[in-house]
Write a protein that holds these residues in place. Sequence first.
Motif, short mmCIF file in Angstrom:
data_model
loop_
_atom_site.label_atom_id
_atom_site.label_comp_id
_atom_site.label_asym_id
_atom_site.label_seq_id
_atom_site.Cartn_x
_atom_site.Cartn_y
_atom_site.Cartn_z
N ALA A 109 0.81 -1.14 -0.17
CA ALA A 109 -0.08 -0.07 0.07
C ALA A 109 0.76 1.22 -0.03
CB ALA A 109 -1.10 -0.06 1.32
N CYS A 110 2.07 1.19 0.64
CA CYS A 110 2.86 2.31 0.69
C CYS A 110 3.52 2.58 -0.62
CB CYS A 110 3.86 2.30 1.83
SG CYS A 110 4.96 3.58 2.31
N VAL A 111 4.21 1.44 -1.02
CA VAL A 111 4.74 1.81 -2.55
C VAL A 111 3.72 2.22 -3.43
CG1 VAL A 111 5.77 0.54 -4.38
CG2 VAL A 111 6.47 0.08 -2.12
N ALA A 112 2.62 1.66 -3.42
CA ALA A 112 1.24 2.11 -4.57
C ALA A 112 1.04 3.50 -4.20
CB ALA A 112 0.09 1.28 -4.33
N TYR A 113 0.93 4.04 -2.90
CA TYR A 113 0.48 5.11 -2.54
C TYR A 113 1.44 6.29 -3.10
CZ TYR A 113 -0.95 9.50 0.26
OH TYR A 113 -1.19 10.57 0.46
N TYR A 114 2.79 6.19 -2.88
CA TYR A 114 3.83 7.08 -3.53
C TYR A 114 4.03 7.05 -4.82
CZ TYR A 114 5.13 8.18 1.35
OH TYR A 114 4.87 8.52 2.58
N ILE A 116 1.50 6.43 -7.06
CA ILE A 116 0.23 7.30 -7.52
C ILE A 116 0.40 8.60 -7.24
CG2 ILE A 116 -2.18 7.35 -7.49
CD1 ILE A 116 -2.27 4.47 -7.01
N TYR A 117 1.02 9.04 -6.06
CA TYR A 117 1.07 10.38 -5.49
C TYR A 117 2.10 11.33 -6.68
CZ TYR A 117 2.12 14.29 -2.62
OH TYR A 117 2.25 15.66 -2.05
N SER A 118 3.06 10.31 -7.14
CA SER A 118 3.94 11.09 -8.23
C SER A 118 3.25 11.42 -9.32
CB SER A 118 5.25 10.15 -8.27
OG SER A 118 4.85 8.92 -9.02
N PHE A 119 2.45 10.52 -9.94
CA PHE A 119 1.88 10.82 -10.92
C PHE A 119 0.34 12.06 -10.97
CE2 PHE A 119 3.12 6.61 -12.71
CZ PHE A 119 3.28 6.83 -13.94
N TRP A 120 0.16 11.90 -9.55
CA TRP A 120 -1.03 12.88 -9.21
C TRP A 120 -0.33 14.53 -9.25
CZ3 TRP A 120 -1.52 16.05 -4.79
CH2 TRP A 120 -2.62 16.84 -4.56
N ILE A 121 1.04 14.31 -8.64
CA ILE A 121 1.65 15.61 -8.62
C ILE A 121 1.78 16.30 -10.19
CG2 ILE A 121 3.91 16.84 -8.15
CD1 ILE A 121 2.12 16.47 -5.77
N MET A 122 2.33 15.14 -11.06
CA MET A 122 2.57 15.55 -12.34
C MET A 122 1.33 15.95 -13.21
SD MET A 122 5.37 13.01 -13.69
CE MET A 122 4.36 11.43 -13.40
N ILE A 123 0.18 15.39 -12.88
CA ILE A 123 -1.06 15.79 -13.39
C ILE A 123 -1.53 17.13 -12.86
CG2 ILE A 123 -3.56 15.11 -13.48
CD1 ILE A 123 -2.70 12.21 -13.94
N LEU A 124 -1.33 17.33 -11.51
CA LEU A 124 -1.83 18.86 -11.08
C LEU A 124 -0.74 19.83 -11.60
CD1 LEU A 124 -2.96 20.17 -8.89
CD2 LEU A 124 -1.27 19.80 -7.29
N ALA A 125 0.30 19.64 -11.91
CA ALA A 125 1.34 20.70 -12.62
C ALA A 125 0.80 20.73 -14.10
CB ALA A 125 2.66 20.00 -12.65
N ALA A 126 0.24 19.59 -14.91
CA ALA A 126 -0.07 19.94 -16.13
C ALA A 126 -1.58 20.51 -16.08
CB ALA A 126 -0.28 18.60 -16.68
N GLY A 171 -7.07 8.56 -1.58
CA GLY A 171 -7.92 8.48 -0.44
C GLY A 171 -8.16 7.10 -0.04
N MET A 172 -8.40 6.16 -1.20
CA MET A 172 -8.65 4.69 -0.73
C MET A 172 -7.62 4.17 -0.16
SD MET A 172 -11.13 3.98 -4.04
CE MET A 172 -11.24 2.40 -3.64
N ILE A 173 -6.44 4.23 -0.73
CA ILE A 173 -5.12 3.51 -0.24
C ILE A 173 -5.01 4.00 1.06
CG2 ILE A 173 -2.74 3.27 -0.64
CD1 ILE A 173 -3.20 3.69 -3.73
N ALA A 174 -4.89 5.32 1.42
CA ALA A 174 -4.88 6.09 2.60
C ALA A 174 -5.76 5.46 3.77
CB ALA A 174 -4.86 7.46 2.58
N LEU A 175 -6.93 5.26 3.39
CA LEU A 175 -8.06 4.83 4.34
C LEU A 175 -7.77 3.19 4.36
CD1 LEU A 175 -10.62 4.67 5.98
CD2 LEU A 175 -12.02 4.24 3.67
N ALA A 176 -7.20 2.43 3.63
CA ALA A 176 -6.67 0.88 3.91
C ALA A 176 -5.49 0.95 4.54
CB ALA A 176 -6.47 0.35 2.16
N LYS A 177 -4.57 1.84 4.50
CA LYS A 177 -3.20 1.95 5.29
C LYS A 177 -3.92 2.07 6.79
CE LYS A 177 0.38 3.56 4.47
NZ LYS A 177 1.64 4.39 4.25
#
Length: 243
Positions: A109-114, A116-126, A171-177
């Motif tokens: 879950a931790c690896v998946a979170y970070y 996906i978070y990196s992709f989220w940051i890139m999409i946010l910048a775009a 949010g789902m991954i954070a809730l699972a963690k």
Amino acid sequence: MDKSREANEEPPSYDSATSTSSYVAPEEPPAYKGQFSSQPCAPMIPPYCVQPTAPNHAASGERIWAYEMFFCFSDVPVCLLQLFCPCVAEYMTAIKANYKRVGMLLVAACVAYYFIYSFWIMILAAKQFTEFEMQVNKEQYDYESVRENSDLQRKYSALNAAYCSLMSLLGMIALAKVCLVVLLRSHIRNKFNIGKDRGTMGNLEDVACVACCYSCAMCQMLSTMRKFEKEGVLYSVEPIAHA
């Protein structure tokens, strides 16, 4: 003649009971026979010198965490590990608590979170860049020309959809963690008899601690597991410096 007769005569007997010069060695008393052997004897300890054995409260009594919830910096190595490598801290806690399955799930879950978070940051910048581009076009041209620019509009819509989807997934991954850490905390509490058995209230307390203070709760659990691994015992009463 007298000398030869004296020579033939037998010497006086010393075995006679009436002889004053006879000596018979006394026998060893039977009570002391075999008492002085080569084997060492156990020392005799007076009863008043024997120290009473202290009762083992840790084996049956209530135990507490190694540190309080908000004393994370009491164990600096654990605090730094949780800050920079939370995946490692979570896995170590689960392994030391003999709950490897939850540890593997936490790492995944931790690896998946970070990731996906990196992709989220890139999409946010775009997305921010596209909004800026649309704002520039709106200032230079009228609103109708911007709306008719289908390529820019489709790009913004796609980025916005990806942004919202990734945010929901995070949010789902954070809730699972949070659920996994609550399960791990309850396992440690039950296995090591930490705190009183409060049933549902104890579970709600674990949920509140993990949801509101995730990093502090992880530091507390890992510090407790390290203390148990190092010393083999946990506190059964609150120490003087419990921080």
